[in-house]
Design a protein around this motif. Sequence first.
Motif, PDB file in Angstrom:
ATOM      1  N   ASP A 293      -6.894 -23.585 -34.591  1.00 59.85           N
ATOM      2  CA  ASP A 293      -8.234 -23.024 -34.762  1.00 59.85           C
ATOM      3  C   ASP A 293      -8.843 -22.489 -33.478  1.00 59.85           C
ATOM      4  O   ASP A 293      -9.619 -21.536 -33.501  1.00 59.85           O
ATOM      5  CB  ASP A 293      -9.184 -24.087 -35.337  1.00 59.85           C
ATOM      6  CG  ASP A 293      -8.804 -24.487 -36.753  1.00 59.85           C
ATOM      7  OD1 ASP A 293      -8.621 -23.585 -37.590  1.00 59.85           O
ATOM      8  OD2 ASP A 293      -8.684 -25.697 -37.013  1.00 59.85           O
ATOM      9  N   VAL A 294      -8.522 -23.097 -32.343  1.00 54.75           N
ATOM     10  CA  VAL A 294      -9.140 -22.706 -31.079  1.00 54.75           C
ATOM     11  C   VAL A 294      -8.244 -23.139 -29.932  1.00 54.75           C
ATOM     12  O   VAL A 294      -7.408 -24.052 -30.087  1.00 54.75           O
ATOM     13  CB  VAL A 294     -10.553 -23.332 -30.956  1.00 54.75           C
ATOM     14  CG1 VAL A 294     -10.477 -24.845 -30.783  1.00 54.75           C
ATOM     15  CG2 VAL A 294     -11.368 -22.699 -29.850  1.00 54.75           C
ATOM     16  N   ALA A 295      -8.383 -22.489 -28.792  1.00 56.08           N
ATOM     17  CA  ALA A 295      -7.584 -22.804 -27.597  1.00 56.08           C
ATOM     18  C   ALA A 295      -8.502 -23.278 -26.480  1.00 56.08           C
ATOM     19  O   ALA A 295      -9.644 -22.826 -26.365  1.00 56.08           O
ATOM     20  CB  ALA A 295      -6.794 -21.580 -27.143  1.00 56.08           C
ATOM     21  N   ALA A 296      -7.992 -24.181 -25.658  1.00 56.79           N
ATOM     22  CA  ALA A 296      -8.774 -24.702 -24.533  1.00 56.79           C
ATOM     23  C   ALA A 296      -7.836 -24.989 -23.366  1.00 56.79           C
ATOM     24  O   ALA A 296      -6.614 -25.038 -23.534  1.00 56.79           O
ATOM     25  CB  ALA A 296      -9.527 -25.968 -24.954  1.00 56.79           C
ATOM     26  N   PRO A 297      -8.382 -25.178 -22.165  1.00 57.36           N
ATOM     27  CA  PRO A 297      -7.546 -25.452 -20.999  1.00 57.36           C
ATOM     28  C   PRO A 297      -6.689 -26.703 -21.194  1.00 57.36           C
ATOM     29  O   PRO A 297      -7.172 -27.729 -21.686  1.00 57.36           O
ATOM     30  CB  PRO A 297      -8.560 -25.667 -19.869  1.00 57.36           C
ATOM     31  CG  PRO A 297      -9.790 -24.947 -20.330  1.00 57.36           C
ATOM     32  CD  PRO A 297      -9.812 -25.116 -21.808  1.00 57.36           C
ATOM     33  N   GLY A 298      -5.432 -26.624 -20.804  1.00 51.55           N
ATOM     34  CA  GLY A 298      -4.548 -27.784 -20.940  1.00 51.55           C
ATOM     35  C   GLY A 298      -3.596 -27.958 -19.785  1.00 51.55           C
ATOM     36  O   GLY A 298      -2.738 -28.839 -19.822  1.00 51.55           O
ATOM     37  N   GLN A 299      -3.709 -27.131 -18.758  1.00 45.76           N
ATOM     38  CA  GLN A 299      -2.816 -27.216 -17.603  1.00 45.76           C
ATOM     39  C   GLN A 299      -3.636 -27.467 -16.336  1.00 45.76           C
ATOM     40  O   GLN A 299      -4.715 -26.906 -16.156  1.00 45.76           O
ATOM     41  CB  GLN A 299      -2.025 -25.912 -17.452  1.00 45.76           C
ATOM     42  CG  GLN A 299      -0.982 -25.955 -16.337  1.00 45.76           C
ATOM     43  CD  GLN A 299      -0.209 -24.643 -16.225  1.00 45.76           C
ATOM     44  OE1 GLN A 299      -0.720 -23.581 -16.557  1.00 45.76           O
ATOM     45  NE2 GLN A 299       1.026 -24.729 -15.771  1.00 45.76           N
ATOM     46  N   GLN A 300      -3.104 -28.348 -15.474  1.00 48.67           N
ATOM     47  CA  GLN A 300      -3.764 -28.652 -14.207  1.00 48.67           C
ATOM     48  C   GLN A 300      -5.200 -29.125 -14.433  1.00 48.67           C
ATOM     49  O   GLN A 300      -6.169 -28.503 -14.002  1.00 48.67           O
ATOM     50  CB  GLN A 300      -3.730 -27.434 -13.291  1.00 48.67           C
ATOM     51  CG  GLN A 300      -2.324 -26.969 -12.977  1.00 48.67           C
ATOM     52  CD  GLN A 300      -2.298 -25.773 -12.052  1.00 48.67           C
ATOM     53  OE1 GLN A 300      -3.323 -25.189 -11.726  1.00 48.67           O
ATOM     54  NE2 GLN A 300      -1.121 -25.394 -11.608  1.00 48.67           N
ATOM     55  N   VAL A 301      -5.327 -30.229 -15.122  1.00 50.04           N
ATOM     56  CA  VAL A 301      -6.626 -30.765 -15.522  1.00 50.04           C
ATOM     57  C   VAL A 301      -7.085 -31.843 -14.546  1.00 50.04           C
ATOM     58  O   VAL A 301      -6.345 -32.770 -14.238  1.00 50.04           O
ATOM     59  CB  VAL A 301      -6.537 -31.360 -16.940  1.00 50.04           C
ATOM     60  CG1 VAL A 301      -7.849 -32.005 -17.333  1.00 50.04           C
ATOM     61  CG2 VAL A 301      -6.154 -30.277 -17.932  1.00 50.04           C
ATOM     62  N   ALA A 302      -8.305 -31.757 -14.086  1.00 51.09           N
ATOM     63  CA  ALA A 302      -8.889 -32.770 -13.213  1.00 51.09           C
ATOM     64  C   ALA A 302      -9.625 -33.782 -14.075  1.00 51.09           C
ATOM     65  O   ALA A 302     -10.568 -33.422 -14.791  1.00 51.09           O
ATOM     66  CB  ALA A 302      -9.852 -32.125 -12.220  1.00 51.09           C
ATOM     67  N   THR A 303      -9.212 -35.039 -14.005  1.00 49.86           N
ATOM     68  CA  THR A 303      -9.831 -36.031 -14.868  1.00 49.86           C
ATOM     69  C   THR A 303      -9.697 -37.425 -14.289  1.00 49.86           C
ATOM     70  O   THR A 303      -9.143 -37.627 -13.203  1.00 49.86           O
ATOM     71  CB  THR A 303      -9.210 -35.969 -16.284  1.00 49.86           C
ATOM     72  OG1 THR A 303      -9.953 -36.832 -17.158  1.00 49.86           O
ATOM     73  CG2 THR A 303      -7.743 -36.372 -16.272  1.00 49.86           C
ATOM     74  N   ALA A 304     -10.218 -38.413 -15.020  1.00 46.53           N
ATOM     75  CA  ALA A 304     -10.152 -39.810 -14.591  1.00 46.53           C
ATOM     76  C   ALA A 304      -8.713 -40.311 -14.672  1.00 46.53           C
ATOM     77  O   ALA A 304      -7.990 -39.997 -15.625  1.00 46.53           O
ATOM     78  CB  ALA A 304     -11.061 -40.664 -15.474  1.00 46.53           C
ATOM     79  N   TYR A 305      -8.320 -41.125 -13.691  1.00 50.11           N
ATOM     80  CA  TYR A 305      -6.942 -41.589 -13.618  1.00 50.11           C
ATOM     81  C   TYR A 305      -6.887 -43.115 -13.567  1.00 50.11           C
ATOM     82  O   TYR A 305      -7.371 -43.742 -12.629  1.00 50.11           O
ATOM     83  CB  TYR A 305      -6.263 -41.013 -12.375  1.00 50.11           C
ATOM     84  CG  TYR A 305      -4.817 -41.440 -12.217  1.00 50.11           C
ATOM     85  CD1 TYR A 305      -3.859 -41.027 -13.132  1.00 50.11           C
ATOM     86  CD2 TYR A 305      -4.433 -42.252 -11.158  1.00 50.11           C
ATOM     87  CE1 TYR A 305      -2.533 -41.408 -12.978  1.00 50.11           C
ATOM     88  CE2 TYR A 305      -3.107 -42.638 -10.998  1.00 50.11           C
ATOM     89  CZ  TYR A 305      -2.162 -42.213 -11.918  1.00 50.11           C
ATOM     90  OH  TYR A 305      -0.849 -42.609 -11.779  1.00 50.11           O
ATOM     91  N   ARG A 306      -6.316 -43.702 -14.602  1.00 46.77           N
ATOM     92  CA  ARG A 306      -6.116 -45.146 -14.703  1.00 46.77           C
ATOM     93  C   ARG A 306      -7.396 -45.896 -14.296  1.00 46.77           C
ATOM     94  O   ARG A 306      -8.498 -45.486 -14.634  1.00 46.77           O
ATOM     95  CB  ARG A 306      -4.915 -45.575 -13.875  1.00 46.77           C
ATOM     96  CG  ARG A 306      -3.594 -44.975 -14.369  1.00 46.77           C
ATOM     97  CD  ARG A 306      -2.410 -45.585 -13.646  1.00 46.77           C
ATOM     98  NE  ARG A 306      -1.144 -45.039 -14.113  1.00 46.77           N
ATOM     99  CZ  ARG A 306      -0.467 -45.476 -15.180  1.00 46.77           C
ATOM    100  NH1 ARG A 306      -0.957 -46.467 -15.886  1.00 46.77           N
ATOM    101  NH2 ARG A 306       0.675 -44.931 -15.529  1.00 46.77           N
ATOM    102  N   GLY A 307      -7.243 -46.997 -13.547  1.00 48.61           N
ATOM    103  CA  GLY A 307      -8.408 -47.730 -13.072  1.00 48.61           C
ATOM    104  C   GLY A 307      -8.778 -47.350 -11.664  1.00 48.61           C
ATOM    105  O   GLY A 307      -9.571 -48.041 -11.015  1.00 48.61           O
ATOM    106  N   LEU A 308      -8.228 -46.235 -11.181  1.00 51.15           N
ATOM    107  CA  LEU A 308      -8.426 -45.818  -9.794  1.00 51.15           C
ATOM    108  C   LEU A 308      -9.576 -44.824  -9.681  1.00 51.15           C
ATOM    109  O   LEU A 308     -10.725 -45.197  -9.586  1.00 51.15           O
ATOM    110  CB  LEU A 308      -7.117 -45.258  -9.239  1.00 51.15           C
ATOM    111  CG  LEU A 308      -5.985 -46.291  -9.157  1.00 51.15           C
ATOM    112  CD1 LEU A 308      -4.646 -45.632  -8.861  1.00 51.15           C
ATOM    113  CD2 LEU A 308      -6.303 -47.354  -8.125  1.00 51.15           C
ATOM    114  N   LEU A 309      -9.291 -43.531  -9.749  1.00 52.04           N
ATOM    115  CA  LEU A 309     -10.358 -42.544  -9.655  1.00 52.04           C
ATOM    116  C   LEU A 309      -9.952 -41.259 -10.359  1.00 52.04           C
ATOM    117  O   LEU A 309     -10.072 -41.148 -11.563  1.00 52.04           O
ATOM    118  CB  LEU A 309     -10.731 -42.292  -8.188  1.00 52.04           C
ATOM    119  CG  LEU A 309     -12.036 -41.516  -7.936  1.00 52.04           C
ATOM    120  CD1 LEU A 309     -13.235 -42.235  -8.571  1.00 52.04           C
ATOM    121  CD2 LEU A 309     -12.281 -41.331  -6.439  1.00 52.04           C
TER     122      LEU A 309
END
Length: 454
Positions: A293-309
């Motif tokens: 139905d729709v496309a969104a960014p899926g490569q090289q994503v900046a996000t929360a990582y585990r219990g670190l940062l």
Amino acid sequence: MRRTARRLGAAAAALGVLLPLAGLAGTPATPATAGVPVPTAARPAVDAVGDADSSQTCDQEGGYAISSRPVALDGYDASRLWSRAAGRGVRVAVVDSGINVANPHFTTEGPTGPAYEAGTSLLPASLAEEYVNAYDPRGWADPSGHGTAVAGIIAARPVEDSTSEVVGLAPYATIVPVQVFGAVVETSEDSVDLLPDTGRLAAGIRWAADAGVQVIAVSMSVLDPDPRLAEAVAYAVGKGILVVASAGSFETAAEGDPGGVHYPAGFPGVLGVTAVDVFGQPSARNFTGEHVDVAAPGQQVATAYRGLLDCYLGEEPAPSYAVPYVAATAALLAEEFPDEGAEMWAHRIMMSAERPQQAVRDDAVGWGALAPYDALTMTVDPDRPGPAVPGHPPVKDVSEATAPPVASPPVDPWAPARDSGLLLAVGGVALVAVLAMVRTLGRGTHRGRIEVPG
């Protein structure tokens, strides 16, 4: 002595792939039999590849901070977007591997309270006896890191006294974690089977529906339209909940999977999402079909990582990381238009998506590239070419108006990482699809620290 949950994923992490082995066979298990693998059809696939492993920069002591504004947020002109809505009062269920609530992006309270609330885990409680950080009855554990990453794209909060610029697209939404799988690799004969499972996935969607959330994010897909899954989705849709699900990818599918329509994205009422790369182009490795139905960014994503940062995730365009951008947009719409309901939120997302021809969708990117601000500000018009407005027939006499010229490719956010050797992080910030940036690049010219309105 209990072992760390990360050991469960060590074999795959050593190959630079944390979650792709969903093609292994095993019977869809109930929570009570989740540790007893027996023959059956292919399992659901967790549609992400190339996550960071324990040798990479993101695992450094104290966590790795992404100190530049994520390009996706800049392209979507997040500050302007948040002046209208930031997800306040909206609850989003992340049906995934749980979330690591120790991550600083989830420990900060916003104007509407905590970033998360008690969810559930459908994994066996016995995990708590053997593995650290693998099981919590509220879904507050994440042995794989996948659910934490998905939740971060949706609702990571700004971290005070940190250089981190990672923030979710709907930063004041509340995450309700529903843990339906853990790490996906069996490393020894006594390992517990935590692979994605159709029965647990269906049960997780049903649990989320009963929890009264407005949006359910499912970064998984399976070829078989299992009746249990169909019933769970119909139950959620019947309660007025918008289910957002991955359209699937060859990268993580079972061997011999022909592609095409996958589920739950293929069920009625579900918004199916595919991923585009850093230049806004669809990947030949992602499934196409009428369920997109729709496309969104899926490569090289900046996000929360585990219990670190923080971490850059998604070496290849992964639908897993596209789904939460769309789910976050749905959360913004649920705040701004609470009385419109799920069908209209889905319509706004599809109608406002950027595409070359207003009246035309295609099986690769559906109705086009996600455009959150336009979804919030568009006028609903039953006579406008595109997806039909709920309750109205499709427009038959359509014009094929073309979109504005495509913008120049965005700056590669990995350039500094390459210069400093940080490419080991395996991933990167998800750039906004080029078509979606046509309107927004002209808005977001300030590149200072993002301020989320109170």
